[in-house]
Every structure is written in C-alpha cells, then in structure tokens.
Design an enzyme around this catalytic site. Structure first.
Site, short mmCIF file in Angstrom:
data_model
loop_
_atom_site.label_atom_id
_atom_site.label_comp_id
_atom_site.label_asym_id
_atom_site.label_seq_id
_atom_site.Cartn_x
_atom_site.Cartn_y
_atom_site.Cartn_z
N HIS A 254 1.39 25.09 31.79
CA HIS A 254 2.23 23.92 31.98
C HIS A 254 1.65 22.68 31.32
O HIS A 254 2.02 21.55 31.67
CB HIS A 254 2.42 23.63 33.48
CG HIS A 254 3.21 24.67 34.22
ND1 HIS A 254 2.68 25.88 34.55
CD2 HIS A 254 4.48 24.66 34.67
CE1 HIS A 254 3.60 26.59 35.20
NE2 HIS A 254 4.70 25.88 35.28
N ASP B 97 6.09 24.49 27.48
CA ASP B 97 5.56 25.84 27.45
C ASP B 97 6.68 26.88 27.55
O ASP B 97 6.57 27.99 27.03
CB ASP B 97 4.59 26.06 28.62
CG ASP B 97 3.64 24.90 28.82
OD1 ASP B 97 2.44 25.08 28.58
OD2 ASP B 97 4.10 23.81 29.20
N PHE B 98 7.79 26.50 28.25
CA PHE B 98 8.87 27.44 28.50
C PHE B 98 9.79 27.65 27.30
O PHE B 98 10.73 28.44 27.37
CB PHE B 98 9.70 26.99 29.71
CG PHE B 98 8.91 26.86 30.99
CD1 PHE B 98 7.67 27.47 31.13
CD2 PHE B 98 9.39 26.11 32.04
CE1 PHE B 98 6.93 27.34 32.30
CE2 PHE B 98 8.66 25.98 33.22
CZ PHE B 98 7.43 26.59 33.35
N PHE C 37 9.37 22.29 31.11
CA PHE C 37 8.04 22.21 30.51
C PHE C 37 8.12 22.81 29.12
O PHE C 37 8.74 23.87 28.93
CB PHE C 37 7.01 22.97 31.33
CG PHE C 37 6.61 22.32 32.62
CD1 PHE C 37 5.47 21.53 32.69
CD2 PHE C 37 7.36 22.50 33.77
CE1 PHE C 37 5.09 20.93 33.88
CE2 PHE C 37 7.00 21.90 34.96
CZ PHE C 37 5.86 21.11 35.02
N GLU D 225 16.00 29.45 30.92
CA GLU D 225 15.93 28.71 29.67
C GLU D 225 16.85 29.30 28.61
O GLU D 225 17.43 28.56 27.79
CB GLU D 225 14.48 28.69 29.15
CG GLU D 225 13.55 27.76 29.92
CD GLU D 225 13.15 28.30 31.28
OE1 GLU D 225 12.72 27.51 32.13
OE2 GLU D 225 13.25 29.54 31.47
#
Length: 328
Positions: A132, A88-89, A86, A63
C-alpha cells in the site's frame, strides 16, 4: 483586496473534479467509497451532495469492474474520473490499463477515443507497508498511449486535474498520500495547467535537481540546506512524466552544468533514468560532472518508519548527491 484562500491537497482533489463537473455534464466519477463515504482519503468530499448519484457512483470492490466500466463510458461519450484506492492495486486491473485503454484509439485509427482519468493514491512515507506504499508512476511510464500526472501542490492538483479531464487521451493521475494534508493557495476559477509543462520552483546556478510530487518538497528542503553552505540549487517540478518537459530540464542543465534526479520509484527502471538518458544523449556537452540519481531502494517497502526512511529518498540523501556532483 481579499485574503488568498488556503486549501489542502486533499481538498484540491475534490475542488478540481467539481470544477470540471460543473463545466461539463459528461464528467462522472466512480470508485470504491467515493460517494456517501466521500473517499477513504476524503478526496471526494461534497461531490455526491452537489452532483447526485447519477454522476457520482459507488462501485463494488473490483478494480477490474471500475476500470472496465470507465473505459466503456469513455468510449461512448462520457469523461469518467475513476478512482483506484491505492496505486498498488493497478496490478489487479493491469490488462485494462496496459492493453486495452491506451491502445483503443490507435487500433481504431482514431475512430474511438478513451478520455478518462484514473486517479489513485500513490507513494510511501506513511508506514502503510509493501502493498500500500509503492510509487508506481514508472509502471505506467512503460506503456505507450498513457499520460502520467503527479502534482506536488494544491494549485497544481486543480490545474492539472482540469487538463487531465479535458484530455482526449487516458491519464493516470497520481495523488501522493504523503501530501494530502499539505496546504497552499486556492487558484482562481478557470485555472488550467497544460500537461507536459514543468515548473521551475526554485532558481539556482550550481546544480539542477529534477523532482516529482513528494520529492519536490524533499528537494526544496535540501536546496535550503545547501544554500546555507553556499550551493545554489535549481529545483524543477516535472509535474508530468508523459508528456515529459525535457526542454526545461536541458535549459536548466545548460545553466548549472550539473544534474541530480530525485524520485520515489525504485532505482531500477525509475523515471530518473529516462531523464538522465535524454540529457546525456542530447546535452552531454552541457555537463561538467557525472549525473546522480536519488531513488528508492529495490526492496519492498517496510512498515517500520526508520526502515522506510532508509529505503525512500530523504533530504540527507539529496544533499549528499548534490555535494558529490558539485565537488566533482
């Protein structure tokens, strides 16, 4: 007269990007598995075939690399659309998202702009578990310099994607995983929705419900149930958190005199608190009842369906909140 074409939310993502790539040769896409595999959620179908590997780039599983490359490309004249698989990342590349991208324009006195879109699959309801399934719009809400978009329908995906890619400011574009299979009319070519313009998706007179992305559909279902009991609910789809159309919210509250916000972010620090604070600050005299916030619980999201449902907003929770303010 031709019949209106119906497309899914996930198809609208690829359609919205493709329209802007045809219009502007500086628009490029990058992310994990977005090219040959056409996206883990199949939201980039057809892009590699139409635009080729010079404009649709598969990246390593990093990322930081994705967002760093997008920032550099944006600073040097391109309009990158980068995917974080996602939401969350975002935590993995938060330094770029919080400290670098939103501050570059300010710190260079406007000499450098960073016109990029960071797309991401956001939200719960599918049993993907704690790492996730988070709705993270409120993370970005705390960072000055970012715009935040979260569409609820295929047409809004396309219209808001166009405005986001054309923006000279960086945009966090949240695509809700739970909406990918939903369907709606395909808008005509040239469909653009100005960022920061909320949509009154259902008119009513007794209570204002303010929602975003998946909670728009939850709120509309609650409004249907409430209508059967004689309660007229107005439902507002914010569409964007930054810019946030609080004028539309205040106008509605002026009519209904009651307010309920419905968000998937955790109650602690969720965007609903911002909406409520402004309404109380600027429109307290409009209210005839205390405001209510329906939000997710402050716990990690469970895998189990029944437990996840206990955490996130549901129709039952919205109906209960509305009844509490209407019957105050």
């Amino acid at each position: 007269m031709t019949e209106t074409e119906i497309i899914t939310y996930r198809e609208a993502v690829a359609e919205g990007i493709a329209r802007e790539m045809r219009r502007d040769p500086t628009v490029v896409c990058l992310g994990e598995d977005i090219a040959a595999a056409e996206g883990v959620f199949k939201t980039t179908v057809g892009l590699l075939k139409e635009f080729g590997p010079r404009r649709v780039w598969d990246t390593p599983i990093s990322e930081q690399a994705i967002v760093g490359a997008a920032m550099g490309a944006a600073m040097t004249g391109m309009r990158p659309v980068a995917e974080i698989m996602f939401s969350d990342f975002f935590a993995v590349c938060w330094d770029y998202v919080a400290n670098e991208i939103p501050k570059a324009r300010y710190m260079t006195g406007g000499q450098v702009t960073v016109p990029l879109v960071l797309r991401t699959a956001n939200g719960g309801g599918l049993g993907f578990g704690a790492q996730h399934s988070q709705a993270v719009e409120n993370w970005a809400l705390t960072i000055p310099g970012l715009k935040i978009v979260a569409p609820s329908t295929p047409a809004d995906v396309i219209g808001l994607m166009a405005a986001s890619i054309r923006s000279d400011d960086p945009v966090i574009f949240c695509e809700h995983k739970g909406l990918f299979a939903t369907k709606g009319p395909k808008p005509p070519e040239g469909h653009v929705i100005e960022l920061g313009k909320a949509n009154v998706v259902r008119e009513g007179t007794d209570v204002t419900i303010v929602a975003l992305a998946s909670t728009v559909h939850t709120s509309l279902a609650a409004a249907e149930r409430l209508a059967a009991e004689g309660v007229s609910a107005e439902v507002i789809d914010l569409r964007c958190l930054i810019p946030m159309d609080l004028a539309t919210v205040l106008t509605s509250v002026g009519k209904t005199s009651r307010l309920v916000t419905v968000e998937e972010n955790p109650y602690q620090g969720g965007w609903g608190a911002t909406v409520v604070s402004v309404v109380v600050d600027e429109g307290f005299q409009l209210l005839d009842a205390p405001v209510k916030r329906v939000a997710s619980e402050n716990v990690p999201l469970p895998f189990a369906d029944t437990l996840e449902e206990a955490v996130i907003p549901t129709v039952d929770k919205v109906v209960a909140a509305v009844k509490s303010v209407v019957n105050f």
